[in-house]
Scaffold this motif. Sequence first.
Motif, PDB file in Angstrom:
ATOM      1  N   GLY A  37       0.991  -1.480   0.345  1.00  0.00           N
ATOM      2  CA  GLY A  37      -0.074   0.244  -0.123  1.00  0.00           C
ATOM      3  C   GLY A  37       1.098   1.293   0.575  1.00  0.00           C
ATOM      4  O   GLY A  37       0.404   2.758   0.198  1.00  0.00           O
ATOM      5  N   VAL A  78      -5.877  -3.139  -0.304  1.00  0.00           N
ATOM      6  CA  VAL A  78      -5.366  -2.557   0.300  1.00  0.00           C
ATOM      7  C   VAL A  78      -6.083  -0.771  -0.226  1.00  0.00           C
ATOM      8  O   VAL A  78      -5.092   0.076   0.160  1.00  0.00           O
ATOM      9  CB  VAL A  78      -4.363  -2.649  -0.357  1.00  0.00           C
ATOM     10  CG1 VAL A  78      -2.973  -2.084  -0.061  1.00  0.00           C
ATOM     11  CG2 VAL A  78      -3.391  -4.052  -0.016  1.00  0.00           C
ATOM     12  N   LEU A  95      -4.717   0.847   6.635  1.00  0.00           N
ATOM     13  CA  LEU A  95      -3.738  -0.372   6.666  1.00  0.00           C
ATOM     14  C   LEU A  95      -2.364   0.086   7.534  1.00  0.00           C
ATOM     15  O   LEU A  95      -1.760  -1.039   7.184  1.00  0.00           O
ATOM     16  CB  LEU A  95      -3.449   1.016   5.416  1.00  0.00           C
ATOM     17  CG  LEU A  95      -2.528   1.086   4.160  1.00  0.00           C
ATOM     18  CD1 LEU A  95      -2.668  -0.117   3.729  1.00  0.00           C
ATOM     19  CD2 LEU A  95      -2.077   2.869   3.383  1.00  0.00           C
TER      20      LEU A  95
END
Lengths: 272, 260
Positions: free
Chosen positions: A58, A74, A82
Motif C-alpha cells: 500500500g 489494500v 492500512l
Amino acid sequence: MVSQGGESLLVQIRGLSFARGSRVIFDGVDIDIPRGKVTAIMGPSGTGKTTLLKLIGGQLRPQRGTITVDGQDVNKLRHRELYALRKRMGMLFQSGALLTDLNVYDNVAFPLREHTRLPESMIRDLVLMKLQAVGLRGARDMMPSELSGGMARRVALARAIALDPMMIMYDEPFTGLDPISKGAVVQLIHRLNAALGLTSIVVSHDVQETASISDYIYVLSEGKVVGHGKPEALRDTDSEWVRQFMQGLPDGPVPFHYPAADYVTDLLAGNG
Amino acid sequence: MVEWLARLGRAGLSFFQRLGRGHLFLLQILAGLPGLLLRPRLVIQQLYSIGVLSLLIIVVSGLFVGMVLGLQGYNTLVDFGAAQSLGVVVALSLVRELGPVVAALLYGGRAGSALAAEIGLMKATEQLSGMEMMAVDPIDRVIAPRFLAGAIAMPLLAAIFSAVGVWGGYFVGVGLLGVDEGAFWSQMQAHVDLYDDVLNGVIKSTVFGFVATWIAVFEGYDAVPTSEGVSRATTRTVVHTALAVLGLDFVLTALMFGNH
C-alpha cells in the motif's frame, strides 16, 4: 479467497496496472499468493519487482486493478486500517533499511516498542529470541554501520518477524551476498516460513537460490506475467523466454544487444 | 518559442505542485503534534541535537555582533555627544532585528541543513519506507518531533543571541570605550519596551523558527533519494531559509513598526 486449485489465498492481485509517468511497469498482472507457502516473483532487473511489493504494502497506488490482502482491498483502506494491516506484514528491504542511529538490539526492539506496551524485560526476551533465530544474538550491541551486508539483512529479518506477522515480503534477499551469507539467508527464509507458519513472497532474480526454496514461481517481464508454475515445471517449460531466464542464457528472445542502428553503418558513420 | 513556453509552463506547474505538497505536508505534521504529548522523550532528544548543539555558534556570533554594534554605535553617537544612549542602540538593534534575523540565518545554516540532510539520507537509505512498512508513520515518528523541537528551539536561540549580544556591546562600550555604566543600563531600561520591542522580537523569532524548520524538514522529506538529491535539498534549505527569513522580516517589521 480460494484459488482455482482450492488453496486458501492470502494475497490476490487482479488486473493490476501501474505506470510511472509514461513508463508502463505493470499491464494487467494477475498473481495469487497462497497461504503458508513461499511464492517467488522473478524477472530481469527493472521489471518492477520491488514496485510490486510496494503496491502490496500500500505504499504505492495502482492505476487499475485490485490487490487484496487477507480479504482487505489494500487501496480502499483508510490510513489507520492500512497501518493496522501493515503490522501483520513484514518486509525485508534489499538494503536492510535498519535505523542507523540505533544499535542492533534497539532496531529489533523498535516495532515492539512502537506498537506494544510490553514491559522492557519482556521486550528483551523477545528481541533475544528473534536475534537467536537469525543467529545474531551475539551482535546485539553493534551499530548498523559495523555490520556486513549479510548480517544487516539478517538483523532486518529479525526485525521483520518481531511482531509475528502473517506474511513476509523479501526484496532481493540474495543480491550482493557472499556464498556463505547467501546460503544462510536461503536457509532462514525456508526455515522461518515453516517454523512460524508464515506466507512468504520472495522477489528475486537469483534463479538457483529462489527455485530451491519456493513452492511456486511467477516470472515477470515487461509488465506481464510470462510464465508461472512450480519450479520443476518451469525448468522444462515450452516458453523460450522463460527457459532463457531460468537457465541464464546470454542470447535468446531477450537479445544480447540493446536495440541499435546497424553495427557496420554505425562504425562507418564516424569516418564521414 | 513554443519549446520555451512549454518549459516555462512545466517549471510553473512543478513549482506549484511543490508548494502544494509542502502545505499538505505541514498539515500532516500539525496533525502529528498532539501525539507527541505522550512521547516527550522524542522531542527532548531533538531539542538537544537542534537547540543545544547550535548554542556554540549562536553564542559566539551573538558576542561578536554585539561587540561590533557597540563599536559602531559609539563612533556614531559620540559625534552627537549621545554616547550615553549606546545601551539603547545596542539593545534595540538586537532585540528588534539582529537577534531574530541573524539567529534564524545561523539556525538555517547549522540546524536546518543538518535536518534536511538527515531526513533526506533516511529517505535515500529506505529507513522512512521501512518505518512505513513497520506501520510506524515516519511523519509522526521522525518529522513531527524535529519540527516541534525546531520551532521551540529557535526563539530561545534568538533570545540567547540577543542577551549575549547586549553583553558584547556592554563589554566594548563600557569596558573598552569608557561609556558610563549607569547610563548604559538605565537608558536601555527606560527605552526598551517589553511589548513593543521584546515581544515583537519574540514573535519574529517564533515565525522564523516555524518557517525555517518547515523548510528544512520538507526539503529533506521531498528530496530525490540519491546523494545528489540530498545535496541539492541541503543547499536549497539554506538558500530558501535565508530568503524566507529576510522577506518575512520586512513584512513583519512593516506590520509591527510601520505606523510609528
